[in-house]
Design a protein around this motif. Structure first.
Motif, mmCIF file in Angstrom:
data_model
loop_
_atom_site.group_PDB
_atom_site.id
_atom_site.type_symbol
_atom_site.label_atom_id
_atom_site.label_comp_id
_atom_site.label_asym_id
_atom_site.label_seq_id
_atom_site.Cartn_x
_atom_site.Cartn_y
_atom_site.Cartn_z
ATOM 1 N N GLY A 164 -10.144 63.605 41.581
ATOM 2 C CA GLY A 164 -11.144 63.243 42.576
ATOM 3 C C GLY A 164 -12.086 64.387 42.905
ATOM 4 O O GLY A 164 -12.717 64.962 42.018
ATOM 5 N N ASP A 165 -12.144 64.762 44.179
ATOM 6 C CA ASP A 165 -13.048 65.821 44.640
ATOM 7 C C ASP A 165 -12.687 67.190 44.072
ATOM 8 O O ASP A 165 -13.496 68.121 44.160
ATOM 9 N N ILE A 220 -0.647 69.978 44.671
ATOM 10 C CA ILE A 220 -0.959 68.659 44.111
ATOM 11 C C ILE A 220 0.230 67.706 44.170
ATOM 12 O O ILE A 220 0.070 66.528 44.466
ATOM 13 N N PHE A 221 1.426 68.218 43.903
ATOM 14 C CA PHE A 221 2.601 67.355 43.856
ATOM 15 C C PHE A 221 3.029 66.851 45.235
ATOM 16 O O PHE A 221 3.828 65.936 45.334
ATOM 17 N N ARG A 222 2.490 67.429 46.281
ATOM 18 C CA ARG A 222 2.765 66.981 47.644
ATOM 19 C C ARG A 222 1.555 66.267 48.243
ATOM 20 O O ARG A 222 1.686 65.237 48.887
ATOM 21 N N CYS A 270 -4.971 64.400 45.730
ATOM 22 C CA CYS A 270 -6.358 64.859 45.726
ATOM 23 C C CYS A 270 -7.245 63.882 46.479
ATOM 24 O O CYS A 270 -7.198 62.679 46.216
ATOM 25 N N PRO A 271 -8.105 64.395 47.388
ATOM 26 C CA PRO A 271 -9.033 63.491 48.072
ATOM 27 C C PRO A 271 -9.991 62.862 47.063
ATOM 28 O O PRO A 271 -10.506 63.539 46.180
ATOM 29 N N GLY A 272 -10.154 61.557 47.187
ATOM 30 C CA GLY A 272 -10.999 60.840 46.240
ATOM 31 C C GLY A 272 -10.323 60.625 44.896
ATOM 32 O O GLY A 272 -10.913 60.089 43.966
#
Length: 189
Positions: free
Chosen positions: A83-84, A102-104, A107-109
């Protein structure tokens, strides 16, 4: 049965540490060499199923590794949708989202860990249904989630599986229990 999980060869963005999800970039010359070195190992197996991400870096790795004849493109093996954060390095991301993982956090968008987990669960079901050796050509983060889900851990457990470009991992069974046979194995001439 064994599942051979192959991470594509090196790209310019894997060298720079940029998150490469939907940006379709080619392998470097070294990435192509890494993929070609897999041919001798993978040619020893008669795969019942070969699945590959739709991204050119994975498709090129599959072809150079000698598995392109019967390959099936599977969008469930596409890399995490960043995403963003597409094209950004972890350092750049942490400047706007301190402590991001990332694993928690996902990602926005883009995708959450659970969404990626659902995709790899479909790949795992498909591989198990074949009842024989399967080769999967894909990407770092999605394969790390796949390893976690193979051994029945949450998608967030992918954080515990480091994975370099141009490497081979093998998932299988200890008796009837899903297990990791080989992880992040370099191909040595």
């Amino acid at each position: 049965m064994n599942v051979f999980a192959i991470r594509h060869g090196e790209t310019e963005w894997s060298l720079s540490g940029q998150h490469t999800g939907s940006t379709d970039i080619p392998l470097t010359d070294n990435g192509r060499r890494l993929a070609e070195r897999m041919r001798s190992v993978l040619s020893r197996n008669a795969f019942k199923l070969v699945l590959c991400s739709p991204m050119q870096r994975a498709r090129e790795t599959c072809e150079l590794a000698g598995c392109g004849d019967n390959v099936v493109i599977d969008s469930d093996l596409a890399e995490w949708n960043y995403g963003d954060y597409e094209g950004l390095t972890p350092k750049q991301i942490r400047e706007v989202a301190p402590g991001w993982l990332i694993f928690r956090d996902g990602c926005p968008g883009g995708e959450t860990p659970e969404q990626v987990g659902a995709r790899v669960d479909r790949v795992i079901a498909r591989a198990r249904a074949v009842g024989g050796d399967t080769a999967l050509f894909a990407h770092g983060h999605v394969l790390r989630v796949l390893a976690a889900r193979w051994i029945r851990l949450s998608p967030s457990a992918g954080q515990h599986f480091l994975l370099d470009t141009g490497t081979l991992s093998v998932l299988g069974y200890y008796r009837d229990i899903p297990a990791v046979r080989v992880w992040n194995g370099p191909i040595i001439d």
